[in-house]
Design an enzyme around this catalytic site. Structure first.
Site, PDB file in Angstrom:
ATOM      1  N   CYS A 132       0.698   7.866   7.842  1.00  0.00           N
ATOM      2  CA  CYS A 132       0.796   8.691   6.815  1.00  0.00           C
ATOM      3  C   CYS A 132       0.525   9.933   7.284  1.00  0.00           C
ATOM      4  O   CYS A 132       0.984  10.612   8.232  1.00  0.00           O
ATOM      5  CB  CYS A 132      -0.073   8.153   5.527  1.00  0.00           C
ATOM      6  SG  CYS A 132      -0.074   9.185   4.026  1.00  0.00           S
ATOM      7  N   ASP A 179      10.667   4.798   0.734  1.00  0.00           N
ATOM      8  CA  ASP A 179       9.549   5.872   0.723  1.00  0.00           C
ATOM      9  C   ASP A 179       9.748   6.953  -0.123  1.00  0.00           C
ATOM     10  O   ASP A 179      10.532   7.907   0.145  1.00  0.00           O
ATOM     11  CB  ASP A 179       9.158   6.219   2.196  1.00  0.00           C
ATOM     12  CG  ASP A 179       7.969   6.853   2.340  1.00  0.00           C
ATOM     13  OD1 ASP A 179       7.335   7.494   1.518  1.00  0.00           O
ATOM     14  OD2 ASP A 179       7.289   6.581   3.081  1.00  0.00           O
ATOM     15  N   HIS A 212       6.172   3.387   1.327  1.00  0.00           N
ATOM     16  CA  HIS A 212       5.268   4.041   1.974  1.00  0.00           C
ATOM     17  C   HIS A 212       3.956   3.221   2.026  1.00  0.00           C
ATOM     18  O   HIS A 212       3.272   2.597   0.864  1.00  0.00           O
ATOM     19  CB  HIS A 212       4.992   5.330   1.267  1.00  0.00           C
ATOM     20  CG  HIS A 212       4.141   6.478   1.996  1.00  0.00           C
ATOM     21  ND1 HIS A 212       4.760   7.181   3.136  1.00  0.00           N
ATOM     22  CD2 HIS A 212       2.673   6.521   2.222  1.00  0.00           C
ATOM     23  CE1 HIS A 212       3.763   7.823   3.709  1.00  0.00           C
ATOM     24  NE2 HIS A 212       2.587   7.557   3.105  1.00  0.00           N
TER      25      HIS A 212
END
Length: 245
Positions: A132, A179, A212
């Site tokens: 991330c 995502d 994600h």
């Protein structure tokens, strides 16, 4: 890119109950979690946190997994004492929070960590892995530091700029098909830029049906349908490091 109404909808997912195999150390002005490899092979990997900080057990679990494959690993506090993002916080203030935690302005910390790994851990080959926020940092660092032998960027936000392709050493990019932070058009942009201009080895993998955070924030047994993708992504991560380090 993430939308303005929900600028980085990162769900902390399943927070692992995990104590860790390593220890916390002080490296100049930075706290860090270090796990020594069971085999002294002169190889080390910097594991870069997501927005939930260096103490997230899930990130330490991945660091220990990497360490078990022959690497000394270190998870530094790249927020340098600033609070990590609270998953129950007000996402409308997230952009302001992020301004003081720029993933592309960590050179002072990287310099200190590299010195520590070389002098204290006798590392001769060093790689980086990030998730991330950390994935964005990895992309940036792989374009700046030639001493990183290999990099793995796991769902790092893709910056729409002309220099996203100028990698110095082999880099693996892992993305998730569903995502909401990183739309597939951004992955396509990165793919196009690298194909046209990149002069080193790279690979982009997008995992079907995943979201994600799937690589490090899901329990392996959370869903029978997800487990093969989680296992494959983690295996790909290790294989990439092994191949180029």
């Amino acid at each position: 890119m993430a939308n303005e109404a929900y600028p980085c909808p990162c769900d902390i997912g399943h927070r692992l109950e995990y104590g860790g195999l390593g220890r916390e150390v002080q490296v100049e002005h930075i706290k860090a979690y270090v796990t020594k490899s069971p085999v002294d092979a002169g190889k080390a990997v910097i594991v870069i946190q997501d927005i939930f900080g260096w103490q997230l057990p899930n990130t330490r679990y991945i660091a220990d997994m990497i360490s078990g494959n022959g690497y000394t690993t270190i998870v530094p506090d790249f927020f340098v004492g600033q609070e990590p993002w609270d998953p129950s916080g007000d996402w409308s203030i997230f952009p302001e929070w992020l301004k003081t935690r720029n993933a592309q302005k960590i050179d002072r910390e990287i310099s200190a960590i590299l010195k520590y790994l070389k002098q204290q851990c006798h590392a001769q080959k060093i790689g980086i892995v990030g998730f991330c926020w950390g994935g964005t940092a990895v992309h940036h660092l792989m374009m700046k530091y030639s001493e990183f032998r290999a990099g793995v960027s796991v769902y790092g936000i893709v910056k729409d700029s002309e220099d996203i392709y100028n990698l110095k050493n082999p880099t693996l990019f892992i993305f998730a098909e569903n995502d909401v932070v990183i739309p597939l058009k951004d992955v396509s942009l990165l793919t196009q830029k690298l194909k046209e201009h990149c002069k080193v080895e790279y690979q982009i993998k997008t995992f079907s049906g995943q979201t994600h955070g799937f690589v490090h924030r899901k329990r392996e047994d959370c869903s029978p349908a997800d487990k093969p993708y989680i296992d494959e992504a983690r295996r790909n991560l290790i294989e990439w490091l092994n191949k180029y380090m």
